[in-house]
Design a protein around this motif. Sequence first.
Motif, PDB file in Angstrom:
ATOM      1  N   LEU A 173       0.836  -1.205   0.000  1.00 26.90           N
ATOM      2  CA  LEU A 173       0.000   0.000   0.000  1.00 26.90           C
ATOM      3  C   LEU A 173       0.871   1.256   0.000  1.00 26.90           C
ATOM      4  O   LEU A 173       0.529   2.258  -0.620  1.00 26.90           O
ATOM      5  CB  LEU A 173      -0.941  -0.012   1.206  1.00 26.90           C
ATOM      6  N   LYS A 176       1.869   2.185  -3.447  1.00 27.66           N
ATOM      7  CA  LYS A 176       0.763   2.857  -4.151  1.00 27.66           C
ATOM      8  C   LYS A 176       0.601   4.303  -3.688  1.00 27.66           C
ATOM      9  O   LYS A 176       0.371   5.212  -4.490  1.00 27.66           O
ATOM     10  CB  LYS A 176      -0.552   2.093  -3.906  1.00 27.66           C
ATOM     11  N   GLU A 179       3.315   6.404  -5.125  1.00 23.79           N
ATOM     12  CA  GLU A 179       3.073   6.681  -6.546  1.00 23.79           C
ATOM     13  C   GLU A 179       2.046   7.807  -6.701  1.00 23.79           C
ATOM     14  O   GLU A 179       2.206   8.695  -7.542  1.00 23.79           O
ATOM     15  CB  GLU A 179       2.585   5.410  -7.250  1.00 23.79           C
ATOM     16  N   ALA A 180       1.018   7.732  -5.887  1.00 21.05           N
ATOM     17  CA  ALA A 180      -0.001   8.786  -5.957  1.00 21.05           C
ATOM     18  C   ALA A 180       0.580  10.127  -5.548  1.00 21.05           C
ATOM     19  O   ALA A 180       0.279  11.173  -6.146  1.00 21.05           O
ATOM     20  CB  ALA A 180      -1.172   8.411  -5.039  1.00 21.05           C
ATOM     21  N   ALA A 183       2.597  11.579  -8.237  1.00 16.56           N
ATOM     22  CA  ALA A 183       1.731  12.112  -9.301  1.00 16.56           C
ATOM     23  C   ALA A 183       1.041  13.398  -8.887  1.00 16.56           C
ATOM     24  O   ALA A 183       0.274  13.974  -9.663  1.00 16.56           O
ATOM     25  CB  ALA A 183       0.688  11.063  -9.675  1.00 16.56           C
ATOM     26  N   VAL A 260      -7.275   1.589   0.589  1.00 15.05           N
ATOM     27  CA  VAL A 260      -7.642   1.064  -0.736  1.00 15.05           C
ATOM     28  C   VAL A 260      -8.772   1.897  -1.340  1.00 15.05           C
ATOM     29  O   VAL A 260      -8.735   2.264  -2.524  1.00 15.05           O
ATOM     30  CB  VAL A 260      -8.050  -0.426  -0.626  1.00 15.05           C
ATOM     31  N   LEU A 266      -8.804   8.203  -5.963  1.00 17.64           N
ATOM     32  CA  LEU A 266      -7.798   8.992  -6.679  1.00 17.64           C
ATOM     33  C   LEU A 266      -7.553   8.445  -8.074  1.00 17.64           C
ATOM     34  O   LEU A 266      -6.706   8.949  -8.810  1.00 17.64           O
ATOM     35  CB  LEU A 266      -6.471   8.990  -5.893  1.00 17.64           C
ATOM     36  N   GLY A 267      -8.252   7.379  -8.414  1.00 18.83           N
ATOM     37  CA  GLY A 267      -8.100   6.782  -9.731  1.00 18.83           C
ATOM     38  C   GLY A 267      -6.945   5.808  -9.802  1.00 18.83           C
ATOM     39  O   GLY A 267      -6.486   5.435 -10.877  1.00 18.83           O
ATOM     40  N   ILE A 268      -6.490   5.372  -8.643  1.00 18.33           N
ATOM     41  CA  ILE A 268      -5.366   4.428  -8.621  1.00 18.33           C
ATOM     42  C   ILE A 268      -5.911   3.027  -8.336  1.00 18.33           C
ATOM     43  O   ILE A 268      -6.608   2.809  -7.344  1.00 18.33           O
ATOM     44  CB  ILE A 268      -4.353   4.835  -7.534  1.00 18.33           C
ATOM     45  N   GLU A 269      -5.556   2.137  -9.218  1.00 21.78           N
ATOM     46  CA  GLU A 269      -6.086   0.785  -9.105  1.00 21.78           C
ATOM     47  C   GLU A 269      -5.454   0.014  -7.968  1.00 21.78           C
ATOM     48  O   GLU A 269      -4.258   0.108  -7.725  1.00 21.78           O
ATOM     49  CB  GLU A 269      -5.836   0.012 -10.396  1.00 21.78           C
ATOM     50  N   THR A 270      -6.281  -0.748  -7.326  1.00 19.33           N
ATOM     51  CA  THR A 270      -5.764  -1.709  -6.347  1.00 19.33           C
ATOM     52  C   THR A 270      -6.395  -3.063  -6.578  1.00 19.33           C
ATOM     53  O   THR A 270      -6.220  -3.974  -5.790  1.00 19.33           O
ATOM     54  CB  THR A 270      -6.089  -1.256  -4.912  1.00 19.33           C
ATOM     55  N   ASN A 271      -7.158  -3.160  -7.681  1.00 22.60           N
ATOM     56  CA  ASN A 271      -7.868  -4.401  -7.941  1.00 22.60           C
ATOM     57  C   ASN A 271      -7.631  -4.834  -9.377  1.00 22.60           C
ATOM     58  O   ASN A 271      -7.958  -4.119 -10.317  1.00 22.60           O
ATOM     59  CB  ASN A 271      -9.374  -4.178  -7.708  1.00 22.60           C
ATOM     60  N   SER A 275      -9.133  -3.552 -13.137  1.00 20.77           N
ATOM     61  CA  SER A 275      -8.274  -3.092 -14.219  1.00 20.77           C
ATOM     62  C   SER A 275      -8.751  -3.682 -15.532  1.00 20.77           C
ATOM     63  O   SER A 275      -8.790  -3.010 -16.548  1.00 20.77           O
ATOM     64  CB  SER A 275      -6.821  -3.532 -13.962  1.00 20.77           C
ATOM     65  N   ASN A 281     -10.478   3.234 -13.641  1.00 21.35           N
ATOM     66  CA  ASN A 281      -9.842   4.371 -14.309  1.00 21.35           C
ATOM     67  C   ASN A 281     -10.843   5.300 -14.977  1.00 21.35           C
ATOM     68  O   ASN A 281     -10.478   6.377 -15.436  1.00 21.35           O
ATOM     69  CB  ASN A 281      -8.832   3.876 -15.384  1.00 21.35           C
TER      70      ASN A 281
END
Lengths: 282, 93
Positions: A173, A176, A179-180, A183, A260, A266-271, A275, A281
């Motif tokens: 996590l 992730k 990364e967010a 960004a 999660v 935030l539009g960030i995939e965790t699944n 995807s 997205n």
Amino acid sequence: MINNTFAKTAAACATSAALLLGAVTPALAQVGAVNTSIDTTVEVNAVGTGVNADVKANVSVRIGKAKERANQEIDRRVVALTELKARIESAERISASGKASMSATLTSQINSLSALKTEIAADADLESLKADIKSITQSYRIFALIVPQGHIAAMSDRMTTTADLMVSLGAKLKVKIDEAKTAGADVTALETALADLNAKVADARVQATAAVTLSSSLTPDQGDEAKLQANKKALADARVKLRAGSEALRTARQDAKTIVQELKSLGIETNASASASGSVNQ
Amino acid sequence: MSPFGKFVAGVIVVAAVISGIYLSKSRGPVSRQVAPAPSETKGKTPPAGIVESSANASIDQNMATIDSELSALEKDSSKVDEGLNDKPVEQTE
């Protein structure tokens, strides 16, 4: 005339004894005493054989019931000990030597109880049965210690395993979240939740270790009342530790869920499946 | 132009074409940096979305395993309570 009066008196005594037999507990001890008395009276006087037969039948029924209760208790303990043994053997974090030690203790108890059950089944006289039943009662203190002790060890083991999984999840996590953040997203809430997750997992580990420390060194009280109370207190304290640890892990799980969900917002995939459908997205 | 002159001019054109192709291939990576494909990839970076299927699947698996362990932990907890609150079948002696 004298013989007739004497016979009536003997019969009355026998009847009174039979009534007393049915009314007073603990039954077996008194059944033994009464039975001896009745047999002597009747044999000496050669009268009241019908009453004697009733008393013997009553004693036989009581012996049967006592054996039934003894077997119920033995079977109950054997089931509990066998289940605990399997649970301990499937534990992931308990050392091999720890498992072997606990397993040996449990096997010993199971074997003792099985042997006792055989002895009780073969008991033909009251004295032997009384001794064996006393043995069941006395050995209960061992059972009452090693069963919670074993379950505490097993639960602590699972708490540690779960904590390890949480640490692994927390690391993923964090990737992730970073990364967010890179960004340009505001991840303050996520970082707070992750910090809480890690703190709760660490607390769960501490509680699990403390619970085992409190309970693992306890030994049977051997009839020592002070030691019995000390053992009870230690087990209860260990239980409190486990509750706290378990609650900490549940909170950590809730933190993970929060993270999660926030990542998804935030539009960030965790699944992975999301995807494939592109739902996250979009 | 004489036939010889035409021949020389042809050789120069062919050589120029071959050189051009060679240079184009030898500078491949440079030309990829400006290709459209990387621009598309860049457009999918956060916050538009991070795609790491293996990592995502791993997170899901972790969550599912943790849920399973927490559920089992509840059962362990019940067993501890049972052990502490155990009452024997009353025996008569």
